[in-house]
Motif scaffolding. Structure first.
Motif, PDB file in Angstrom:
ATOM      1  N   PHE A  35       0.713  -1.553  -0.072  1.00 29.18           N
ATOM      2  CA  PHE A  35       0.170  -0.222  -0.011  1.00 29.18           C
ATOM      3  C   PHE A  35       0.919   1.467   0.060  1.00 29.18           C
ATOM      4  O   PHE A  35       0.193   2.289  -0.830  1.00 29.18           O
ATOM      5  N   THR A  36       2.056   1.166   0.974  1.00 27.76           N
ATOM      6  CA  THR A  36       2.791   2.521   0.470  1.00 27.76           C
ATOM      7  C   THR A  36       3.464   2.486  -0.387  1.00 27.76           C
ATOM      8  O   THR A  36       3.414   3.784  -0.965  1.00 27.76           O
ATOM      9  N   MET A  37       3.737   1.480  -1.111  1.00 24.18           N
ATOM     10  CA  MET A  37       4.429   1.393  -2.393  1.00 24.18           C
ATOM     11  C   MET A  37       3.178   2.282  -3.168  1.00 24.18           C
ATOM     12  O   MET A  37       3.843   3.441  -4.023  1.00 24.18           O
ATOM     13  N   LEU A  38       2.301   1.325  -4.003  1.00 25.99           N
ATOM     14  CA  LEU A  38       1.250   2.164  -4.738  1.00 25.99           C
ATOM     15  C   LEU A  38       0.946   3.657  -3.964  1.00 25.99           C
ATOM     16  O   LEU A  38       0.911   4.514  -4.963  1.00 25.99           O
ATOM     17  N   LYS A  39       0.589   3.842  -2.998  1.00 26.15           N
ATOM     18  CA  LYS A  39       0.650   5.632  -2.560  1.00 26.15           C
ATOM     19  C   LYS A  39       1.563   6.548  -3.058  1.00 26.15           C
ATOM     20  O   LYS A  39       1.047   7.799  -3.834  1.00 26.15           O
ATOM     21  N   ARG A  40       3.132   6.107  -2.831  1.00 21.01           N
ATOM     22  CA  ARG A  40       3.682   6.568  -4.026  1.00 21.01           C
ATOM     23  C   ARG A  40       3.416   6.998  -4.858  1.00 21.01           C
ATOM     24  O   ARG A  40       3.855   7.650  -5.700  1.00 21.01           O
ATOM     25  N   MET A  41       3.393   6.116  -5.775  1.00 18.78           N
ATOM     26  CA  MET A  41       2.962   5.692  -7.029  1.00 18.78           C
ATOM     27  C   MET A  41       2.214   6.393  -7.636  1.00 18.78           C
ATOM     28  O   MET A  41       1.978   7.273  -8.577  1.00 18.78           O
ATOM     29  N   LEU A  42       1.103   6.318  -7.199  1.00 20.58           N
ATOM     30  CA  LEU A  42      -0.285   6.653  -7.229  1.00 20.58           C
ATOM     31  C   LEU A  42      -0.655   8.490  -7.055  1.00 20.58           C
ATOM     32  O   LEU A  42      -1.808   8.662  -7.216  1.00 20.58           O
ATOM     33  N   LYS A  43       0.433   8.383  -6.315  1.00 17.88           N
ATOM     34  CA  LYS A  43      -0.594   9.510  -4.947  1.00 17.88           C
ATOM     35  C   LYS A  43      -1.940   9.573  -4.769  1.00 17.88           C
ATOM     36  O   LYS A  43      -2.618  10.780  -4.608  1.00 17.88           O
ATOM     37  N   ASN A  44      -2.967   8.854  -4.469  1.00 18.94           N
ATOM     38  CA  ASN A  44      -4.005   9.006  -3.732  1.00 18.94           C
ATOM     39  C   ASN A  44      -4.428   7.309  -2.977  1.00 18.94           C
ATOM     40  O   ASN A  44      -4.167   6.459  -3.946  1.00 18.94           O
ATOM     41  N   ASP A  45      -4.386   8.157  -2.222  1.00 21.91           N
ATOM     42  CA  ASP A  45      -5.397   6.272  -1.111  1.00 21.91           C
ATOM     43  C   ASP A  45      -6.357   5.632  -2.109  1.00 21.91           C
ATOM     44  O   ASP A  45      -6.038   4.416  -1.608  1.00 21.91           O
ATOM     45  N   ASP A  47      -6.918   4.966  -5.435  1.00 21.54           N
ATOM     46  CA  ASP A  47      -6.121   3.999  -6.797  1.00 21.54           C
ATOM     47  C   ASP A  47      -5.612   3.660  -5.908  1.00 21.54           C
ATOM     48  O   ASP A  47      -5.432   1.878  -5.903  1.00 21.54           O
ATOM     49  N   ALA A  48      -5.071   3.134  -4.265  1.00 20.06           N
ATOM     50  CA  ALA A  48      -3.695   2.849  -4.240  1.00 20.06           C
ATOM     51  C   ALA A  48      -4.819   1.560  -3.594  1.00 20.06           C
ATOM     52  O   ALA A  48      -3.997   0.121  -3.653  1.00 20.06           O
ATOM     53  N   GLU A  49      -5.871   1.914  -2.175  1.00 22.88           N
ATOM     54  CA  GLU A  49      -6.331   0.319  -2.244  1.00 22.88           C
ATOM     55  C   GLU A  49      -7.274  -0.298  -3.277  1.00 22.88           C
ATOM     56  O   GLU A  49      -6.753  -1.451  -3.808  1.00 22.88           O
ATOM     57  N   GLU A  50      -7.399   0.597  -4.713  1.00 14.16           N
ATOM     58  CA  GLU A  50      -8.309  -0.040  -5.521  1.00 14.16           C
ATOM     59  C   GLU A  50      -7.252  -1.215  -6.436  1.00 14.16           C
ATOM     60  O   GLU A  50      -7.242  -2.800  -6.319  1.00 14.16           O
ATOM     61  N   VAL A  51      -5.825  -0.678  -6.433  1.00 17.50           N
ATOM     62  CA  VAL A  51      -4.585  -0.988  -7.206  1.00 17.50           C
ATOM     63  C   VAL A  51      -4.470  -2.665  -6.234  1.00 17.50           C
ATOM     64  O   VAL A  51      -4.002  -3.319  -6.293  1.00 17.50           O
ATOM     65  N   LEU A  52      -4.546  -2.094  -4.538  1.00 14.99           N
ATOM     66  CA  LEU A  52      -3.963  -3.209  -3.983  1.00 14.99           C
ATOM     67  C   LEU A  52      -4.826  -4.706  -3.916  1.00 14.99           C
ATOM     68  O   LEU A  52      -4.348  -5.760  -3.970  1.00 14.99           O
ATOM     69  N   MET A  53      -5.839  -4.012  -3.871  1.00 15.03           N
ATOM     70  CA  MET A  53      -6.874  -4.680  -3.806  1.00 15.03           C
ATOM     71  C   MET A  53      -6.864  -6.132  -4.913  1.00 15.03           C
ATOM     72  O   MET A  53      -7.513  -7.211  -5.403  1.00 15.03           O
ATOM     73  N   ILE A  79       3.956  -7.985  -9.168  1.00 17.99           N
ATOM     74  CA  ILE A  79       2.948  -7.507  -9.981  1.00 17.99           C
ATOM     75  C   ILE A  79       2.267  -6.265  -9.831  1.00 17.99           C
ATOM     76  O   ILE A  79       1.443  -5.176 -10.358  1.00 17.99           O
ATOM     77  N   VAL A  80       2.741  -6.163  -8.242  1.00 18.19           N
ATOM     78  CA  VAL A  80       2.342  -4.819  -7.368  1.00 18.19           C
ATOM     79  C   VAL A  80       2.749  -3.122  -8.460  1.00 18.19           C
ATOM     80  O   VAL A  80       2.039  -2.686  -9.061  1.00 18.19           O
ATOM     81  N   TYR A  81       3.799  -3.259  -8.859  1.00 18.41           N
ATOM     82  CA  TYR A  81       4.515  -2.366  -9.627  1.00 18.41           C
ATOM     83  C   TYR A  81       3.834  -2.201 -10.801  1.00 18.41           C
ATOM     84  O   TYR A  81       3.616  -1.359 -10.699  1.00 18.41           O
ATOM     85  N   ASN A  82       4.100  -3.263 -11.416  1.00 21.15           N
ATOM     86  CA  ASN A  82       3.288  -3.541 -13.007  1.00 21.15           C
ATOM     87  C   ASN A  82       1.780  -3.041 -12.550  1.00 21.15           C
ATOM     88  O   ASN A  82       1.472  -2.113 -14.014  1.00 21.15           O
ATOM     89  N   SER A  83       0.726  -2.642 -12.135  1.00 23.37           N
ATOM     90  CA  SER A  83      -0.430  -2.810 -11.618  1.00 23.37           C
ATOM     91  C   SER A  83      -0.024  -1.858 -11.878  1.00 23.37           C
ATOM     92  O   SER A  83      -1.080  -0.357 -11.920  1.00 23.37           O
ATOM     93  N   ALA A  84       0.842  -0.632 -11.020  1.00 24.79           N
ATOM     94  CA  ALA A  84       0.525   1.420 -10.732  1.00 24.79           C
ATOM     95  C   ALA A  84       1.282   1.552 -11.981  1.00 24.79           C
ATOM     96  O   ALA A  84       0.061   2.720 -12.571  1.00 24.79           O
ATOM     97  N   LEU A  85       1.893   1.167 -12.163  1.00 25.28           N
ATOM     98  CA  LEU A  85       2.751   1.768 -14.028  1.00 25.28           C
ATOM     99  C   LEU A  85       0.967   1.323 -14.758  1.00 25.28           C
ATOM    100  O   LEU A  85       1.179   2.582 -15.830  1.00 25.28           O
ATOM    101  N   THR A  86      -0.048   0.822 -14.841  1.00 26.51           N
ATOM    102  CA  THR A  86      -0.733   0.378 -16.183  1.00 26.51           C
ATOM    103  C   THR A  86      -1.792   1.173 -15.518  1.00 26.51           C
ATOM    104  O   THR A  86      -2.419   2.166 -16.113  1.00 26.51           O
ATOM    105  N   LYS A  87      -2.019   1.469 -14.363  1.00 28.12           N
ATOM    106  CA  LYS A  87      -3.234   1.947 -13.879  1.00 28.12           C
ATOM    107  C   LYS A  87      -2.799   3.591 -13.799  1.00 28.12           C
ATOM    108  O   LYS A  87      -3.164   4.696 -14.341  1.00 28.12           O
TER     109      LYS A  87
END
Length: 190
Positions: A35-45, A47-53, A79-87
């Motif tokens: 979640f911390t990684m996604l939040k840093r990349m997406l800058k939005n809680d 979106d980070a929660e959605e992508v994490l799920m 998987i997390v990193y690639n999903s964030a890039l896709t988002k």
């Protein structure tokens, strides 16, 4: 032995044998860092929660393809990193498409004089709604609509690119629409 003391490999083997509930241990083990990684990349809680799920679901659905050549954590974070890039990529494409459609309408102009339409009560209501926007959004809306500045002027003032001004304008319009809809103010504003 408690599940939390098991290795990732032991938990994965248990899940593959049909103990699907054991996957919750892996979720619990990796959710905070992911979640911390996604939040840093997406800058939005949100979106980070959605992508994490989505990531946990992807990992679960693909556990059968996990070959134990690397650690589960490495595989999962990929998987997390690639999903964030896709988002981020899909969000960028969406903004670009919306901005190009806004740019196509540059020739439209209102035939109304703002001074003729603005009443004191309406003016106060609009100012109140604009003031509820984040500072930068309120500033851009004010400069563009009330001060009638061009996007290039706003970009110079805020020291950002013209495309960023357009994005902020687009987001600000959406925020204004949301506030108006939430408060059911369409009749008062229109």
């Amino acid at each position: 032995m408690m599940m939390k003391n098991l290795t990732d490999v032991e938990i994965i083997e248990s899940v593959k044998k049909g103990n699907q509930a054991d996957y919750a241990v892996l979720i619990d083990r990796y959710k905070n860092k992911a979640f911390t990684m996604l939040k840093r990349m997406l800058k939005n809680d949100f979106d980070a929660e959605e992508v994490l799920m989505d990531c946990f679901l992807k990992a679960y659905n693909n556990l059968s393809t996990f070959k134990f050549e690397s650690k589960f954590s490495t595989w999962f974070y990929r998987i997390v990193y690639n999903s964030a890039l896709t988002k981020l990529s899909s969000a960028k494409r969406k903004i670009e498409n919306e901005m190009s459609s806004v740019d196509d309408l540059h020739f439209l102009q209102s035939s109304y004089n703002a001074d003729d339409l603005v009443k004191e009560d309406l003016s106060l209501l609009v100012k109140k709604i604009v003031n509820e926007l984040p500072l930068k959004n309120a500033a851009v809306i004010t400069m563009f609509y009330l001060e009638e500045m061009r996007t290039e002027e706003i970009a110079d003032i805020l020291q950002i690119s013209v495309s960023n001004v357009k994005v902020i304008l687009y987001r600000s319009r959406n925020l204004l629409r949301e506030i108006i809809e939430k408060r059911n103010l369409f009749q008062e504003v229109i």
